[in-house]
Design a protein around this motif. Sequence first.
Motif, mmCIF file in Angstrom:
data_model
loop_
_atom_site.group_PDB
_atom_site.id
_atom_site.type_symbol
_atom_site.label_atom_id
_atom_site.label_comp_id
_atom_site.label_asym_id
_atom_site.label_seq_id
_atom_site.Cartn_x
_atom_site.Cartn_y
_atom_site.Cartn_z
ATOM 1 N N ILE A 24 0.849 -1.089 -0.104
ATOM 2 C CA ILE A 24 0.065 0.009 -0.083
ATOM 3 C C ILE A 24 0.855 1.169 0.007
ATOM 4 O O ILE A 24 2.044 1.231 0.433
ATOM 5 N N SER A 25 0.304 2.355 -0.314
ATOM 6 C CA SER A 25 0.948 3.612 -0.317
ATOM 7 C C SER A 25 1.654 3.866 1.195
ATOM 8 O O SER A 25 0.921 3.554 2.199
ATOM 9 N N ARG A 26 2.814 4.827 1.160
ATOM 10 C CA ARG A 26 3.127 4.887 2.523
ATOM 11 C C ARG A 26 3.611 6.429 2.622
ATOM 12 O O ARG A 26 3.659 7.213 1.735
ATOM 13 N N ILE A 77 -1.106 17.512 4.741
ATOM 14 C CA ILE A 77 -0.824 16.352 3.840
ATOM 15 C C ILE A 77 -2.019 15.508 3.921
ATOM 16 O O ILE A 77 -2.258 14.914 2.549
ATOM 17 N N ALA A 78 -2.874 15.405 4.903
ATOM 18 C CA ALA A 78 -4.308 14.579 4.869
ATOM 19 C C ALA A 78 -4.997 15.284 3.814
ATOM 20 O O ALA A 78 -5.562 14.628 3.149
ATOM 21 N N GLY A 85 -7.389 11.700 -3.838
ATOM 22 C CA GLY A 85 -7.988 10.091 -3.754
ATOM 23 C C GLY A 85 -7.345 9.106 -2.858
ATOM 24 O O GLY A 85 -7.626 7.738 -3.187
ATOM 25 N N ILE A 86 -6.436 9.538 -2.034
ATOM 26 C CA ILE A 86 -5.710 8.689 -1.138
ATOM 27 C C ILE A 86 -6.521 8.693 0.344
ATOM 28 O O ILE A 86 -6.653 9.761 0.859
ATOM 29 N N ASP A 87 -7.023 7.426 0.655
ATOM 30 C CA ASP A 87 -7.325 7.487 2.352
ATOM 31 C C ASP A 87 -6.806 6.683 3.340
ATOM 32 O O ASP A 87 -6.810 6.800 4.516
ATOM 33 N N LYS A 88 -6.033 5.549 2.553
ATOM 34 C CA LYS A 88 -5.456 4.737 3.591
ATOM 35 C C LYS A 88 -3.873 4.576 3.002
ATOM 36 O O LYS A 88 -3.693 4.194 1.962
ATOM 37 N N VAL A 89 -3.096 4.984 3.960
ATOM 38 C CA VAL A 89 -1.624 4.591 3.889
ATOM 39 C C VAL A 89 -1.035 3.934 4.831
ATOM 40 O O VAL A 89 -1.511 3.405 6.139
ATOM 41 N N ALA A 90 0.354 3.607 4.832
ATOM 42 C CA ALA A 90 1.195 2.929 5.990
ATOM 43 C C ALA A 90 2.144 4.084 6.470
ATOM 44 O O ALA A 90 2.813 4.756 5.716
ATOM 45 N N GLU A 111 -6.700 12.835 12.373
ATOM 46 C CA GLU A 111 -7.802 13.688 12.845
ATOM 47 C C GLU A 111 -8.424 14.256 11.286
ATOM 48 O O GLU A 111 -9.298 14.363 11.446
ATOM 49 N N ASN A 112 -7.437 14.339 10.360
ATOM 50 C CA ASN A 112 -8.117 14.793 8.920
ATOM 51 C C ASN A 112 -8.396 13.908 7.985
ATOM 52 O O ASN A 112 -8.545 14.190 7.047
ATOM 53 N N GLY A 113 -8.563 12.663 8.538
ATOM 54 C CA GLY A 113 -9.162 11.637 7.757
ATOM 55 C C GLY A 113 -8.371 10.738 7.019
ATOM 56 O O GLY A 113 -8.704 10.090 6.413
ATOM 57 N N LEU A 114 -7.120 10.713 7.205
ATOM 58 C CA LEU A 114 -6.073 9.826 6.765
ATOM 59 C C LEU A 114 -6.069 8.732 7.780
ATOM 60 O O LEU A 114 -6.038 8.703 9.040
ATOM 61 N N GLU A 115 -6.290 7.239 7.347
ATOM 62 C CA GLU A 115 -6.293 6.085 7.914
ATOM 63 C C GLU A 115 -4.970 5.364 7.744
ATOM 64 O O GLU A 115 -4.202 5.333 6.638
ATOM 65 N N PHE A 116 -4.109 5.172 8.908
ATOM 66 C CA PHE A 116 -3.010 4.216 8.835
ATOM 67 C C PHE A 116 -2.860 3.583 10.123
ATOM 68 O O PHE A 116 -3.566 3.830 11.195
#
Length: 116
Positions: A24-26, A77-78, A85-90, A111-116
């Motif tokens: 996955i994207s990092r 960055i979030a 269109g990126i919502d999940k990263v490592a 907090e701004n919606g990025l999941e990791f």
Amino acid sequence: MSDKKDSRLRRAKKTRFKIRELGISRLCINRTPRHIYAQITSADGSKVLVTASTLDKELRSGSTGNVEAAGKVGALIAERAKAAGIDKVAFDRSGFKYHGRVKALADAARENGLEF
């Protein structure tokens, strides 16, 4: 190189290998005494998709080497990742300890919606 830097790079290498297995994207970060940088790279590591740092015009005013500035970079960055269109990263902390500015950046990104 110093033993401290060698140890950090060893930790970073181990983490990056594990992230590459996941595919996955990092979100990788780098910190210096004056600035903090964040970028999201593609799963294979060949392309940088989104970047943010304290060198950006919006964040350059004021102090750039503290926890507040790192939080602003995390939020930015979030925001840019969502627009791309990126919502999940490592999270790749590049071998840095998870406290202070690194933790502030990660918390703000979450907090701004990025999941990791």
